[in-house]
Design an enzyme around this catalytic site. Structure first.
Site, PDB file in Angstrom:
ATOM      1  N   HIS A 105      28.825   4.516  -9.953  1.00 25.67           N
ATOM      2  CA  HIS A 105      27.567   4.219  -9.259  1.00 25.67           C
ATOM      3  C   HIS A 105      26.680   3.256 -10.051  1.00 25.67           C
ATOM      4  O   HIS A 105      25.459   3.380 -10.068  1.00 25.67           O
ATOM      5  CB  HIS A 105      26.811   5.504  -8.942  1.00 25.67           C
ATOM      6  CG  HIS A 105      27.527   6.394  -7.971  1.00 25.67           C
ATOM      7  ND1 HIS A 105      28.289   5.915  -6.950  1.00 25.67           N
ATOM      8  CD2 HIS A 105      27.584   7.751  -7.864  1.00 25.67           C
ATOM      9  CE1 HIS A 105      28.782   6.930  -6.245  1.00 25.67           C
ATOM     10  NE2 HIS A 105      28.384   8.058  -6.783  1.00 25.67           N
ATOM     11  N   HIS A 178      23.560   8.144  -0.594  1.00 26.24           N
ATOM     12  CA  HIS A 178      24.274   9.299  -1.138  1.00 26.24           C
ATOM     13  C   HIS A 178      23.658  10.626  -0.676  1.00 26.24           C
ATOM     14  O   HIS A 178      23.442  11.532  -1.480  1.00 26.24           O
ATOM     15  CB  HIS A 178      24.284   9.181  -2.671  1.00 26.24           C
ATOM     16  CG  HIS A 178      25.448   9.841  -3.336  1.00 26.24           C
ATOM     17  ND1 HIS A 178      25.722  11.184  -3.201  1.00 26.24           N
ATOM     18  CD2 HIS A 178      26.408   9.337  -4.145  1.00 26.24           C
ATOM     19  CE1 HIS A 178      26.797  11.476  -3.922  1.00 26.24           C
ATOM     20  NE2 HIS A 178      27.234  10.366  -4.496  1.00 26.24           N
ATOM     21  N   GLU A 314      29.787   8.657   2.052  1.00 27.21           N
ATOM     22  CA  GLU A 314      29.273   7.448   1.398  1.00 27.21           C
ATOM     23  C   GLU A 314      30.046   6.242   1.916  1.00 27.21           C
ATOM     24  O   GLU A 314      31.182   6.008   1.517  1.00 27.21           O
ATOM     25  CB  GLU A 314      29.458   7.569  -0.116  1.00 27.21           C
ATOM     26  CG  GLU A 314      28.791   8.781  -0.724  1.00 27.21           C
ATOM     27  CD  GLU A 314      29.415   9.164  -2.069  1.00 27.21           C
ATOM     28  OE1 GLU A 314      29.462   8.323  -2.972  1.00 27.21           O
ATOM     29  OE2 GLU A 314      29.880  10.307  -2.212  1.00 27.21           O
TER      30      GLU A 314
END
Ligand code: GLA
Length: 351
Positions: A105, A178, A314
């Site tokens: 991420h 998310h 996601e």
């Protein structure tokens, strides 16, 4: 649109919380810290307002639990990049290794936990546009980049999330939201009994270590990854299948067939509340993550959150795409516009 104070970023900079509401009583709360979806409130079949996403009561709590990305906007590159290195236009860029030797991420100090600026509010359209500027080499990525997250709540109870980005150098753009959904309510425990359908006939399996894809694209048929028809999320989650054990549940990218158009990626439903989720995206993949690594701790309004108390959808490019010739690269050229559109719509199930 109601605006409230949501604490600070720990350096005395104020964080704000905006509430978008429609005529049905549906409400979405967005924080300027991380352009984060804090709450998604919807009337269930008994007329009780349920908050169907996990979150916290203040910006400070988000910062304290920053490895979980509850509701956050994630980028510049969502998911994993192996060995925390990427080569763009022949130049190698070093990223933060924040998940074993890999980048997850985009690293620990990214846009998910920074304050975004309010660029535009459209009361009539029920729309909030947030913006953040990420400097050249911030998190290791090339190019000064302007990023926008645009949230719109419609009268059909659909939350539209649009990410836009533009950079002055060729670079990576792969943004996602998310949110962890729990259609029984954020405070109601394990999601294993909720049903899920994915519009995906294939997934990208993981190597035994560190959740990095092998590069293969495999059919879901006959595997625990087959969600082509509604199935309880937990039905095969304890399977001895190697792919499941590698991630302690689902934490895998599924291959969508939308050809770049906004199409259904998933549906989910909860019998007790009658709440049905329709999720759409124009991205090529979706990571199904079943909250396998949520440690027991306190969330919004004193709720207890633990393992598998939420599931994430996601939308994204496939993980570690740079290493795999068959995976579409999340690249934009200097000046090129990146746009990604994802929708989460709630509806009561008709009996
Ligand atoms: C993604 C990853 C998971 C986990 C969560 C955040 O879904 O794939 O492995 O890191 O984010 O906790």
């Amino acid at each position: 649109m109601v605006k409230e104070s949501f604490g600070t970023d720990g350096r005395d900079n104020p964080v704000e919380l905006f509430t978008l509401s429609n005529g049905n009583g549906t409400k979405v709360k967005i924080s300027t810290l991380g352009a984060t979806v804090v709450s998604f409130l919807f009337l269930d079949k008994t007329g009780t307002l349920r908050d169907v996403v996990l979150g916290y009561d203040s910006a400070e709590d988000y910062l304290k639990n920053n490895g979980l990305y509850f509701g956050a906007s994630v980028g510049r590159c969502a998911n994993r990049i192996s060995n925390a290195k990427v080569t763009i236009d022949g130049v190698e860029y070093a990223l933060e290794a924040n998940s074993g030797s890999n980048n997850l991420h985009s690293g620990s100090n990214g846009i998910s936990y920074k304050i975004w600026e309010v660029e535009h509010i459209d009361e009539e359209a029920n729309c909030l546009a947030l913006k953040i500027v990420s400097a050249d080499l911030e998190q290791g990525f090339p190019g000064n980049m302007t990023i926008r997250a645009i949230f719109t709540l419609t009268e059909e109870d659909a939350l539209h999330i649009e990410y836009q980005a533009v950079s002055d150098k060729t670079t990576i753009a792969n943004f996602t939201n998310h949110s962890y959904f729990n259609l029984a309510g954020h405070d109601s425990g394990n999601i294993s009994g909720q049903k899920l359908k994915l519009y995906a006939k294939a997934f990208t399996p993981l190597a035994p270590k560190d959740s990095i894809p092998t590069g293969e694209i495999c059919s879901v048929e006959g595997t625990p990854f087959d969600f082509t028809d509604f199935k309880e999320i937990g039905r095969d989650i304890e399977a001895t299948d190697k792919q499941i054990t590698y991630a302690r549940g689902y934490d895998h990218n599924f291959v969508l067939e939308n050809q770049g158009e906004l199409k259904l990626m998933a549906e989910a439903e909860c019998e007790e509340t009658g709440i049905h989720l329709y999720a759409y995206t124009d991205r090529p993949g979706v990571q199904l993550y079943t909250g396998n690594f949520i440690h027991g701790h306190m969330g919004k309004q004193g709720a207890f959150y633990g393992e598998r108390h939420g599931f994430c959808l996601e939308s994204q490019y496939y993980p570690d795409a740079f290493r795999h010739p068959d995976f579409q690269k999340p690249l934009i050229l200097a000046g090129e516009a990146y746009k990604a559109h994802t929708v989460f719509r709630l509806k009561l199930k008709e009996d």
